[in-house]
Scaffold this motif. Structure first.
Motif, PDB file in Angstrom:
ATOM      1  N   GLU A  86       0.705  -1.077  -0.073  1.00 20.06           N
ATOM      2  CA  GLU A  86      -0.041   0.009  -0.081  1.00 20.06           C
ATOM      3  C   GLU A  86       0.979   1.074   0.042  1.00 20.06           C
ATOM      4  O   GLU A  86       0.539   2.163  -0.690  1.00 20.06           O
ATOM      5  CB  GLU A  86      -0.957  -0.111   1.062  1.00 20.06           C
ATOM      6  CG  GLU A  86      -2.007  -1.066   1.306  1.00 20.06           C
ATOM      7  CD  GLU A  86      -2.558  -1.263   2.424  1.00 20.06           C
ATOM      8  OE1 GLU A  86      -2.224  -0.735   3.599  1.00 20.06           O
ATOM      9  OE2 GLU A  86      -3.494  -2.093   2.822  1.00 20.06           O
ATOM     10  N   CYS A  87       1.845   1.075   0.859  1.00 20.76           N
ATOM     11  CA  CYS A  87       2.744   2.462   0.746  1.00 20.76           C
ATOM     12  C   CYS A  87       3.456   2.610  -0.539  1.00 20.76           C
ATOM     13  O   CYS A  87       3.730   3.762  -0.985  1.00 20.76           O
ATOM     14  CB  CYS A  87       3.878   2.168   1.852  1.00 20.76           C
ATOM     15  SG  CYS A  87       3.336   2.165   3.657  1.00 20.76           S
ATOM     16  N   ARG A  89       2.575   1.849  -3.583  1.00 18.60           N
ATOM     17  CA  ARG A  89       1.454   2.720  -4.606  1.00 18.60           C
ATOM     18  C   ARG A  89       1.234   3.713  -4.129  1.00 18.60           C
ATOM     19  O   ARG A  89       1.128   4.881  -5.127  1.00 18.60           O
ATOM     20  CB  ARG A  89      -0.119   1.550  -4.395  1.00 18.60           C
ATOM     21  CG  ARG A  89       0.209   0.250  -4.816  1.00 18.60           C
ATOM     22  CD  ARG A  89      -1.206  -0.258  -4.883  1.00 18.60           C
ATOM     23  NE  ARG A  89      -1.071  -1.748  -5.361  1.00 18.60           N
ATOM     24  CZ  ARG A  89      -1.230  -2.665  -4.586  1.00 18.60           C
ATOM     25  NH1 ARG A  89      -1.301  -2.622  -3.303  1.00 18.60           N
ATOM     26  NH2 ARG A  89      -1.018  -4.048  -5.031  1.00 18.60           N
ATOM     27  N   ASP A  90       1.070   4.343  -2.995  1.00 16.05           N
ATOM     28  CA  ASP A  90       1.036   5.810  -2.508  1.00 16.05           C
ATOM     29  C   ASP A  90       2.239   6.467  -3.166  1.00 16.05           C
ATOM     30  O   ASP A  90       1.967   7.517  -3.465  1.00 16.05           O
ATOM     31  CB  ASP A  90       0.735   5.913  -1.091  1.00 16.05           C
ATOM     32  CG  ASP A  90       0.797   7.271  -0.429  1.00 16.05           C
ATOM     33  OD1 ASP A  90      -0.014   8.322  -1.002  1.00 16.05           O
ATOM     34  OD2 ASP A  90       1.545   7.522   0.367  1.00 16.05           O
ATOM     35  N   SER A  93       2.399   6.904  -6.905  1.00 19.26           N
ATOM     36  CA  SER A  93       1.358   7.839  -7.333  1.00 19.26           C
ATOM     37  C   SER A  93       1.625   9.299  -7.269  1.00 19.26           C
ATOM     38  O   SER A  93       1.264  10.036  -8.089  1.00 19.26           O
ATOM     39  CB  SER A  93       0.000   7.549  -6.380  1.00 19.26           C
ATOM     40  OG  SER A  93       0.186   8.236  -5.162  1.00 19.26           O
ATOM     41  N   ARG A  94       2.581   9.581  -6.467  1.00 20.61           N
ATOM     42  CA  ARG A  94       3.191  11.031  -6.366  1.00 20.61           C
ATOM     43  C   ARG A  94       4.599  11.121  -7.383  1.00 20.61           C
ATOM     44  O   ARG A  94       5.095  12.149  -6.961  1.00 20.61           O
ATOM     45  CB  ARG A  94       3.299  11.326  -4.742  1.00 20.61           C
ATOM     46  CG  ARG A  94       2.129  11.318  -4.026  1.00 20.61           C
ATOM     47  CD  ARG A  94       2.128  11.721  -2.662  1.00 20.61           C
ATOM     48  NE  ARG A  94       2.330  10.700  -1.841  1.00 20.61           N
ATOM     49  CZ  ARG A  94       3.531  10.219  -1.380  1.00 20.61           C
ATOM     50  NH1 ARG A  94       4.608  11.047  -1.627  1.00 20.61           N
ATOM     51  NH2 ARG A  94       3.876   9.395  -0.531  1.00 20.61           N
TER      52      ARG A  94
END
Length: 309
Positions: A86-87, A89-90, A93-94
């Protein structure tokens, strides 16, 4: 399928090898954010003894999977790997890159090879085996494991009841030894899915490493480690099994209960930390996909974006 980790970098090494300082420097150059691969920095309040990144370091470079849980909560490898995905992907995404930094061998193995799809835990089987260990002795339970799964028995000490029980539980539920299950990683056949310039373990001469460990442990005590443990021990919710295994915390609790002088406690923690570093190095050398290199070598390779797969 190695998504979402296919663009990540991994920096590991034994405790006190200089991972954190190098990671900060490299993360700035590579526009990366750091994901902790340390099983103890996830716990709030366990700051000094885990060498947790300072507030200044976390402001300098964003850190993830730090201060996620309270000490009475449990953190499994599966939980960590899911949160790590999850980290990543986050972060991506930036438009930034994920850099895993830490020295917990099981986290590293899960990241490199995935988790094996073994049988789920069975509370009844586990309770029966744990009761047997408590009533007949650890040695007899370990001997039974040796009869059905000699490879696991050879790796595990008879006093490591938790892992001996799990190995027997896997055998009873599946008829297969734990080692066979562990060859089946999420990424395929248990071989690492990443190239040779993605995961580096810092290579540092053993005498220098041990000197750094002794100096750092003493600095932790000077910084208030005993008071940190005293505050944590006052919490009525206690410690999870995972948090209670943090290096040095048990020894300090024994000191606080009158079981050992402060001077002897410092020496004991220094010794146990050196032993832990030795075990880490053994683990890293046994993991395909981990390449040993000096800090200068890692910086040179990653500076030229030598992280291709």
């Amino acid at each position: 399928m190695i998504e979402p980790f296919q663009n990540s970098l991994i920096l590991t090494g034994p405790t006190a090898s200089g991972k954190s300082a190098l990671a900060l420097e490299l993360a700035e150059r590579l526009k990366a954010e750091i994901i902790s691969a340390d099983s103890m920095t996830v716990y709030r309040g366990m700051d000094i003894g885990t060498a947790k990144p300072s507030a200044e370091d976390q402001q300098r470079i964003p850190h993830h999977l730090v201060d996620e849980l309270d000490p009475w909560e449990s953190a499994s490898v599966a939980w960590w790997l899911k949160r790590a995905a999850e980290c990543v992907r986050d972060i991506e995404s930036r438009g930034r890159r994920a850099m895993f930094v830490g020295g917990t061998p099981l986290y590293l193995k899960a990241l490199l090879c995935g988790l094996f799809d073994g049988p789920p835990r069975d509370a009844d089987v586990r309770a029966r085996l744990e009761h047997e260990a408590a009533t007949t002795g650890n040695e007899l339970l370990h001997a039974r494991l040796a009869a059905v799964d000699p490879a696991s028995a050879g790796r595990l000490h008879s006093n490591d009841v938790r892992r001996v029980v799990r190995a027997l539980e896997v055998w009873e539920l599946s008829g297969k030894p734990l080692g066979e299950w562990q060859q089946q990683g999420w990424w395929g056949d248990g071989e690492p899915a990443f190239g040779p310039e993605v995961c580096f373990a810092l290579d540092i001469p053993r005498p220098i490493l041990y000197d750094r460990i002794d100096t750092r442990v003493r600095g932790m005590f000077d910084s208030g480690w005993v008071e940190e443990v005293r505050r944590l021990a006052d919490n009525k919710l206690g410690w999870s099994r995972e948090a209670s295994m943090a290096l040095g915390y048990r020894e300090i609790r024994e000191h606080l209960s009158g079981g050992r002088s402060l001077a002897d406690t410092i020496l004991e923690v220094q010794l146990r930390t050196r032993q832990f570093a030795k075990r880490q190095l053994t683990w890293f050398r046994g993991l395909a996909g981990v390449r040993f290199a000096t800090a200068k070598e890692v910086a040179g390779i990653w500076a030229t974006d030598g992280s291709t797969r």
